[in-house]
Design a protein around this motif. Structure first.
Motif, PDB file in Angstrom:
ATOM      1  N   CYS A  17       0.806  -1.229   0.000  1.00  0.00           N
ATOM      2  CA  CYS A  17       0.000   0.000   0.000  1.00  0.00           C
ATOM      3  C   CYS A  17       0.836   1.275   0.000  1.00  0.00           C
ATOM      4  CB  CYS A  17      -0.962   0.024   1.195  1.00  0.00           C
ATOM      5  SG  CYS A  17      -0.162   0.351   2.780  1.00  0.00           S
ATOM      6  N   ARG A  18       2.108   1.182   0.257  1.00  0.00           N
ATOM      7  CA  ARG A  18       3.061   2.297   0.222  1.00  0.00           C
ATOM      8  C   ARG A  18       3.042   3.199   1.452  1.00  0.00           C
ATOM      9  NH1 ARG A  18       4.041   4.656  -5.399  1.00  0.00           N
ATOM     10  NH2 ARG A  18       3.236   6.528  -4.410  1.00  0.00           N
ATOM     11  N   GLU A  53      -3.880  10.427  -0.027  1.00  0.00           N
ATOM     12  CA  GLU A  53      -2.676  11.126  -0.475  1.00  0.00           C
ATOM     13  C   GLU A  53      -1.455  10.824   0.377  1.00  0.00           C
ATOM     14  OE1 GLU A  53      -3.583  15.301  -0.764  1.00  0.00           O
ATOM     15  OE2 GLU A  53      -5.315  14.927  -2.036  1.00  0.00           O
ATOM     16  N   THR A  54      -1.644  10.705   1.687  1.00  0.00           N
ATOM     17  CA  THR A  54      -0.506  10.579   2.602  1.00  0.00           C
ATOM     18  C   THR A  54      -0.793   9.562   3.718  1.00  0.00           C
ATOM     19  OG1 THR A  54      -1.299  12.264   4.145  1.00  0.00           O
ATOM     20  CG2 THR A  54       0.041  13.033   2.267  1.00  0.00           C
ATOM     21  N   PRO A  55       0.258   9.084   4.381  1.00  0.00           N
ATOM     22  CA  PRO A  55       0.045   8.237   5.550  1.00  0.00           C
ATOM     23  C   PRO A  55      -0.762   8.961   6.643  1.00  0.00           C
ATOM     24  CG  PRO A  55       2.290   7.993   4.783  1.00  0.00           C
ATOM     25  CD  PRO A  55       1.684   9.135   4.006  1.00  0.00           C
ATOM     26  N   ALA A  56      -0.642  10.266   6.738  1.00  0.00           N
ATOM     27  CA  ALA A  56      -1.422  11.025   7.730  1.00  0.00           C
ATOM     28  C   ALA A  56      -2.915  10.936   7.416  1.00  0.00           C
ATOM     29  CB  ALA A  56      -0.964  12.482   7.764  1.00  0.00           C
ATOM     30  N   ASP A  57      -3.269  10.977   6.121  1.00  0.00           N
ATOM     31  CA  ASP A  57      -4.673  10.828   5.728  1.00  0.00           C
ATOM     32  C   ASP A  57      -5.177   9.427   6.082  1.00  0.00           C
ATOM     33  OD1 ASP A  57      -4.569  13.396   4.660  1.00  0.00           O
ATOM     34  OD2 ASP A  57      -4.225  12.690   2.609  1.00  0.00           O
ATOM     35  N   VAL A  70      -1.646   4.339  -0.689  1.00  0.00           N
ATOM     36  CA  VAL A  70      -1.182   5.685  -0.353  1.00  0.00           C
ATOM     37  C   VAL A  70      -0.389   6.251  -1.529  1.00  0.00           C
ATOM     38  CG1 VAL A  70       0.084   7.088   1.306  1.00  0.00           C
ATOM     39  CG2 VAL A  70      -1.094   5.016   2.076  1.00  0.00           C
ATOM     40  N   LEU A  71      -0.885   7.342  -2.092  1.00  0.00           N
ATOM     41  CA  LEU A  71      -0.243   7.936  -3.264  1.00  0.00           C
ATOM     42  C   LEU A  71       1.092   8.604  -2.945  1.00  0.00           C
ATOM     43  CD1 LEU A  71      -3.372   9.623  -4.890  1.00  0.00           C
ATOM     44  CD2 LEU A  71      -2.209   7.544  -5.658  1.00  0.00           C
ATOM     45  N   MET A  72       1.260   9.068  -1.732  1.00  0.00           N
ATOM     46  CA  MET A  72       2.435   9.854  -1.322  1.00  0.00           C
ATOM     47  C   MET A  72       2.496  11.178  -2.078  1.00  0.00           C
ATOM     48  SD  MET A  72       4.006   8.477   1.105  1.00  0.00           S
ATOM     49  CE  MET A  72       4.141   6.931   1.955  1.00  0.00           C
ATOM     50  N   GLY A  73       1.335  11.758  -2.317  1.00  0.00           N
ATOM     51  CA  GLY A  73       1.263  13.053  -2.979  1.00  0.00           C
ATOM     52  C   GLY A  73       0.009  13.152  -3.825  1.00  0.00           C
ATOM     53  N   ARG A  74      -0.012  14.148  -4.669  1.00  0.00           N
ATOM     54  CA  ARG A  74      -1.126  14.352  -5.605  1.00  0.00           C
ATOM     55  C   ARG A  74      -0.579  15.026  -6.843  1.00  0.00           C
ATOM     56  NH1 ARG A  74      -3.280  18.012  -1.075  1.00  0.00           N
ATOM     57  NH2 ARG A  74      -1.970  19.819  -1.314  1.00  0.00           N
ATOM     58  N   LEU A  96      -9.438  11.743  -1.446  1.00  0.00           N
ATOM     59  CA  LEU A  96      -8.429  12.760  -1.717  1.00  0.00           C
ATOM     60  C   LEU A  96      -8.933  14.129  -1.296  1.00  0.00           C
ATOM     61  CD1 LEU A  96      -7.399  11.477  -5.262  1.00  0.00           C
ATOM     62  CD2 LEU A  96      -6.459  10.838  -3.039  1.00  0.00           C
ATOM     63  N   SER A  97      -8.002  15.044  -1.103  1.00  0.00           N
ATOM     64  CA  SER A  97      -8.342  16.401  -0.676  1.00  0.00           C
ATOM     65  C   SER A  97      -9.251  17.078  -1.694  1.00  0.00           C
ATOM     66  CB  SER A  97      -7.078  17.243  -0.527  1.00  0.00           C
ATOM     67  OG  SER A  97      -6.217  16.675   0.422  1.00  0.00           O
ATOM     68  N   PHE A  98     -10.053  18.007  -1.205  1.00  0.00           N
ATOM     69  CA  PHE A  98     -10.927  18.774  -2.090  1.00  0.00           C
ATOM     70  C   PHE A  98     -10.265  20.081  -2.505  1.00  0.00           C
ATOM     71  CE2 PHE A  98     -13.945  15.914   0.000  1.00  0.00           C
ATOM     72  CZ  PHE A  98     -14.546  15.367  -1.120  1.00  0.00           C
ATOM     73  N   THR A  99      -8.968  20.010  -2.789  1.00  0.00           N
ATOM     74  CA  THR A  99      -8.211  21.135  -3.330  1.00  0.00           C
ATOM     75  C   THR A  99      -8.192  20.982  -4.849  1.00  0.00           C
ATOM     76  OG1 THR A  99      -6.146  19.893  -3.263  1.00  0.00           O
ATOM     77  CG2 THR A  99      -6.707  21.195  -1.284  1.00  0.00           C
ATOM     78  N   ALA A 100      -7.678  21.975  -5.545  1.00  0.00           N
ATOM     79  CA  ALA A 100      -7.593  21.884  -7.010  1.00  0.00           C
ATOM     80  C   ALA A 100      -6.751  20.674  -7.417  1.00  0.00           C
ATOM     81  CB  ALA A 100      -7.008  23.167  -7.590  1.00  0.00           C
TER      82      ALA A 100
END
Length: 195
Positions: free
Chosen positions: A59-60, A85-89, A105-109, A142-146
């Motif tokens: 899962c990364r 996106e992250t282990p924190a999520d 876990v993507l480790m980013g976006r 995932l975050s609701f950011t752009a």
């Protein structure tokens, strides 16, 4: 001229997210003046984590073993795969106690302006994992950011093209809030996503 040990400590602390010069100085002065034992514990813990912690091969997320505790847990529902996106999520979702599936876990976006593309977030590994025959639903948390929205869109299209069921976390007006104080974008999305 060589930086002093104090300057090096302050500069190292500034690498942490949300820590500016004044906060870094305050932490450094506190550790050196009031908690030298704490400073040594922090140093040892950092050194241990950097040498021992790696990515789960499935899962990364972060783990010390080949597989993390969640991927090793046979009682988890392998039919659901939650993408974060992250282990924190991932940790935040786990704290709710309401999800019993597995994670990726993507480790980013995606962030084209910063040069972060699909390869950088492991999109191909996600697509392969989602098509392994056991996954019935991929939940995009995932975050609701752009950038989060763009990432969700790209991943959703690619997953659906492979016949995978894709869902997205709901969004809307937070419980306990007064409508007049909620931002307009949240209200608009809540109207569109109403049920």
């Amino acid at each position: 001229m060589t930086a002093s040990s104090l300057d090096a400590l302050i500069d190292a602390l500034r690498r942490l997210p949300g820590v500016g010069l004044k906060s870094a100085q305050r932490m450094a002065f506190h550790l050196l003046q009031h908690d030298r034992d704490g400073a040594l514990r922090i140093a040892a813990a950092l050194q241990g984590a950097v040498s021992q912690v790696r990515h789960c091969s499935r899962c990364r997320t972060f783990t010390e073993g080949a597989l993390c505790a969640i991927c090793s847990d046979a009682s988890r529902d392998a039919r659901q795969l939650c993408v974060v996106e992250t282990p924190a999520d991932q940790a935040a979702l786990e704290r709710t106690g309401s999800y019993r599936g597995l994670y990726f876990v993507l480790m980013g976006r995606l962030s084209p302006l910063d040069g972060v593309g699909a390869r950088d977030i492991g999109a191909q590994a996600l697509l392969e994992r989602a098509a392994d025959g056991s996954v019935e639903e991929v939940i995009l948390a995932l975050s609701f950011t752009a950038e989060g929205e763009a990432t969700a869109h790209v991943l959703s299209e690619a997953l659906r093209a492979r016949g995978v069921k894709v869902t997205r976390l709901a969004r809307g007006v937070p419980a306990g809030s007064e409508l007049e104080y909620v931002d307009l974008s949240t209200i608009a999305h809540a109207l569109v996503d109403r049920h």
